[in-house]
Design a protein around this motif. Structure first.
Motif, PDB file in Angstrom:
ATOM      1  N   LYS A  73       0.919  -1.315   0.006  1.00 49.33           N
ATOM      2  CA  LYS A  73       0.097   0.007   0.068  1.00 49.33           C
ATOM      3  C   LYS A  73       1.066   1.263  -0.153  1.00 49.33           C
ATOM      4  CE  LYS A  73      -3.940  -1.584   2.560  1.00 49.33           C
ATOM      5  NZ  LYS A  73      -5.126  -1.296   3.288  1.00 49.33           N
ATOM      6  N   THR A  74       2.019   1.101   0.042  1.00 50.04           N
ATOM      7  CA  THR A  74       3.095   2.249   0.080  1.00 50.04           C
ATOM      8  C   THR A  74       2.573   3.203  -0.884  1.00 50.04           C
ATOM      9  OG1 THR A  74       4.655   1.257   1.106  1.00 50.04           O
ATOM     10  CG2 THR A  74       5.405   3.144   0.300  1.00 50.04           C
ATOM     11  N   THR A  75       2.428   4.514  -0.676  1.00 47.89           N
ATOM     12  CA  THR A  75       1.962   5.550  -1.692  1.00 47.89           C
ATOM     13  C   THR A  75       3.249   6.677  -1.674  1.00 47.89           C
ATOM     14  OG1 THR A  75      -0.078   5.136  -1.505  1.00 47.89           O
ATOM     15  CG2 THR A  75       0.284   7.075  -2.401  1.00 47.89           C
ATOM     16  N   PHE A  76       3.422   7.017  -2.832  1.00 49.37           N
ATOM     17  CA  PHE A  76       4.345   8.415  -3.157  1.00 49.37           C
ATOM     18  C   PHE A  76       3.632   9.484  -3.753  1.00 49.37           C
ATOM     19  CE2 PHE A  76       7.179   4.313  -3.524  1.00 49.37           C
ATOM     20  CZ  PHE A  76       8.016   4.662  -2.542  1.00 49.37           C
ATOM     21  N   LEU A  77       3.693  10.461  -2.973  1.00 49.81           N
ATOM     22  CA  LEU A  77       2.915  11.586  -3.623  1.00 49.81           C
ATOM     23  C   LEU A  77       3.602  12.871  -3.863  1.00 49.81           C
ATOM     24  CD1 LEU A  77      -0.612  12.749  -2.280  1.00 49.81           C
ATOM     25  CD2 LEU A  77       1.317  14.423  -2.639  1.00 49.81           C
ATOM     26  N   PRO A  78       4.037  13.131  -5.049  1.00 51.85           N
ATOM     27  CA  PRO A  78       4.807  14.363  -5.164  1.00 51.85           C
ATOM     28  C   PRO A  78       4.146  15.678  -5.163  1.00 51.85           C
ATOM     29  CG  PRO A  78       4.897  12.851  -7.188  1.00 51.85           C
ATOM     30  CD  PRO A  78       3.699  12.362  -6.257  1.00 51.85           C
ATOM     31  N   MET A  79       4.491  16.698  -4.195  1.00 53.43           N
ATOM     32  CA  MET A  79       3.792  17.705  -3.764  1.00 53.43           C
ATOM     33  C   MET A  79       4.880  18.870  -3.974  1.00 53.43           C
ATOM     34  SD  MET A  79       1.690  19.527  -2.064  1.00 53.43           S
ATOM     35  CE  MET A  79       0.343  18.260  -1.626  1.00 53.43           C
ATOM     36  N   LEU A  80       3.967  19.794  -4.726  1.00 56.56           N
ATOM     37  CA  LEU A  80       4.536  20.981  -5.362  1.00 56.56           C
ATOM     38  C   LEU A  80       3.701  22.189  -5.212  1.00 56.56           C
ATOM     39  CD1 LEU A  80       4.138  21.037  -9.328  1.00 56.56           C
ATOM     40  CD2 LEU A  80       3.420  18.881  -7.688  1.00 56.56           C
ATOM     41  N   CYS A  81       3.817  23.362  -5.554  1.00 52.00           N
ATOM     42  CA  CYS A  81       2.931  24.478  -5.312  1.00 52.00           C
ATOM     43  C   CYS A  81       1.583  23.925  -6.333  1.00 52.00           C
ATOM     44  CB  CYS A  81       3.362  25.810  -6.183  1.00 52.00           C
ATOM     45  SG  CYS A  81       2.068  26.987  -5.950  1.00 52.00           S
ATOM     46  N   GLN A  82       0.442  23.974  -5.759  1.00 50.77           N
ATOM     47  CA  GLN A  82      -0.902  23.689  -6.403  1.00 50.77           C
ATOM     48  C   GLN A  82      -1.451  24.830  -7.256  1.00 50.77           C
ATOM     49  OE1 GLN A  82      -2.179  20.292  -5.071  1.00 50.77           O
ATOM     50  NE2 GLN A  82       0.054  20.400  -5.203  1.00 50.77           N
ATOM     51  N   HIS A  83      -0.734  25.997  -7.387  1.00 47.63           N
ATOM     52  CA  HIS A  83      -1.313  26.987  -8.101  1.00 47.63           C
ATOM     53  C   HIS A  83      -2.774  27.090  -8.064  1.00 47.63           C
ATOM     54  CE1 HIS A  83       2.642  27.981 -10.265  1.00 47.63           C
ATOM     55  NE2 HIS A  83       2.851  26.598  -9.932  1.00 47.63           N
ATOM     56  N   CYS A  84      -3.237  27.419  -6.837  1.00 45.22           N
ATOM     57  CA  CYS A  84      -4.291  27.799  -6.337  1.00 45.22           C
ATOM     58  C   CYS A  84      -5.140  28.805  -7.070  1.00 45.22           C
ATOM     59  CB  CYS A  84      -4.673  27.630  -4.855  1.00 45.22           C
ATOM     60  SG  CYS A  84      -3.731  26.639  -3.674  1.00 45.22           S
ATOM     61  N   ASP A  85      -6.610  28.460  -7.376  1.00 42.70           N
ATOM     62  CA  ASP A  85      -7.231  29.607  -7.752  1.00 42.70           C
ATOM     63  C   ASP A  85      -7.722  30.536  -6.715  1.00 42.70           C
ATOM     64  OD1 ASP A  85      -8.256  31.044  -9.923  1.00 42.70           O
ATOM     65  OD2 ASP A  85     -10.396  30.143  -9.737  1.00 42.70           O
ATOM     66  N   ASN A  86      -7.858  30.063  -5.562  1.00 43.48           N
ATOM     67  CA  ASN A  86      -8.196  30.595  -4.633  1.00 43.48           C
ATOM     68  C   ASN A  86      -6.934  30.487  -3.509  1.00 43.48           C
ATOM     69  OD1 ASN A  86     -10.668  31.780  -5.106  1.00 43.48           O
ATOM     70  ND2 ASN A  86     -11.695  30.078  -3.984  1.00 43.48           N
ATOM     71  N   ALA A  87      -5.888  31.063  -3.783  1.00 38.86           N
ATOM     72  CA  ALA A  87      -4.738  31.016  -3.392  1.00 38.86           C
ATOM     73  C   ALA A  87      -4.480  31.702  -1.850  1.00 38.86           C
ATOM     74  CB  ALA A  87      -3.498  31.508  -4.046  1.00 38.86           C
ATOM     75  N   PRO A  88      -4.397  30.901  -0.657  1.00 39.64           N
ATOM     76  CA  PRO A  88      -4.337  31.610   0.484  1.00 39.64           C
ATOM     77  C   PRO A  88      -3.006  32.543   0.712  1.00 39.64           C
ATOM     78  CG  PRO A  88      -4.974  29.424   0.817  1.00 39.64           C
ATOM     79  CD  PRO A  88      -4.538  29.616  -0.572  1.00 39.64           C
ATOM     80  N   CYS A  89      -1.809  32.013   0.101  1.00 35.13           N
ATOM     81  CA  CYS A  89      -0.648  32.930   0.021  1.00 35.13           C
ATOM     82  C   CYS A  89      -0.857  34.281  -0.527  1.00 35.13           C
ATOM     83  CB  CYS A  89       0.366  32.100  -0.529  1.00 35.13           C
ATOM     84  SG  CYS A  89       0.061  31.816  -2.461  1.00 35.13           S
ATOM     85  N   GLU A  90      -1.586  34.385  -1.676  1.00 34.07           N
ATOM     86  CA  GLU A  90      -1.785  35.758  -2.230  1.00 34.07           C
ATOM     87  C   GLU A  90      -2.475  36.761  -1.351  1.00 34.07           C
ATOM     88  OE1 GLU A  90      -4.124  35.142  -5.964  1.00 34.07           O
ATOM     89  OE2 GLU A  90      -2.487  33.512  -6.602  1.00 34.07           O
TER      90      GLU A  90
END
Ligand code: SF4
Ligand code: SF4
Length: 243
Positions: A73-90
């Protein structure tokens, strides 16, 4: 405020909305994507001592989810900026350094950034990286720096740009040939180096694009989608064996 409250108005994306699909069933966790991202984007190498202080610089990390009873069941998940449309960082930057482009990119404008790190604190995906130092690239490694990517210095925030330099290059060719950018024409460095084809990049506004079709796959989901950040990165669930 309810969890579904919209903090920033939705953006219009008339022609292009760049998106990445990550097929978790194909990812083998090799981290070739991470290495390619470092090379393409001139990312500083922090080293073990700084990483242990939380000063890692990687724009793309491969998360591992292990089940010791069921290694299958080991899962690898590449995580990068999600380029959110409602971006909390902005919404929290006092100088508008994170900027939403008309093509849906969350751009970081380096020469506006004053290093408050509010954006990093407000990013639910923890993908922003702060330059605690001006990183040295001793000779002859300086010869491999990419001249198409802006240099960053101490005190500035950075993160995945979806390889905007490659998007701009494709736009230039398409403009010269008087046509739109074709599906599959843009290959971010991570995608180009992935040996299993786990990453797919394209235009969500194009009904014929691969990303648009995969977004309708029953396995498709958005990480922390319930936060209403409206990410442009869409994950396809790993197909787990019956145990
Ligand atoms: S993933 Fe984080 S840095 Fe990227 S747009 Fe969303 S909130 Fe901003
Ligand atoms: S290069 Fe491809 S297979 Fe390797 S970790 Fe990245 S996404 Fe997964």
């Amino acid at each position: 405020m309810t969890p579904n409250a919209i903090c920033t108005p939705p953006h219009d994306h008339d022609t292009y909305r760049w998106s990445m699909v990550v097929d978790l069933d194909k990812c083998i966790g090799c981290s070739a994507c991470t290495a390619a991202c470092y090379a393409e984007n001139n990312i500083g190498v922090a080293g073990l001592e700084q990483v242990l202080k939380g000063r890692e610089m990687s724009w793309l990390r491969v998360e591992r989810y292990l089940d010791s009873d069921y290694p299958e069941k080991t899962t690898f998940l590449p995580m990068l900026c999600q380029h959110c449309d409602n971006a909390p960082c902005e919404a929290v930057c006092p100088v508008y350094a994170p900027h939403h482009s008309k093509e849906g990119l969350n751009n970081q404008i380096y020469n506006r950034c004053i290093g408050t790190r509010f954006c990093s604190q407000n990013c639910p995906y923890k993908v922003r990286r702060f330059n605690w130092f001006t990183w040295e690239t001793p000779s002859p490694l300086n010869l491999q720096l990419n001249p198409d990517v802006t240099a960053r210095s101490k005190g500035v925030m950075e993160k995945c740009s979806f390889c905007i330099q490659r998007i701009k290059f494709a736009h230039g060719i398409a403009k010269d040939e008087n046509r739109p950018v074709r599906d599959g024409e843009i290959q971010p460095a991570c995608l180009q180096s992935c040996p299993t084809g786990a990453l797919i990049f394209g235009n969500l506004m194009d009904p014929g694009s691969r990303v648009r079709k995969l977004a309708a796959d029953p396995r498709a989901y958005q990480v922390l989608g319930y936060l209403n950040t409206k990410p442009a990165v869409i994950y396809l669930k790993k197909v787990l064996p019956e145990i």
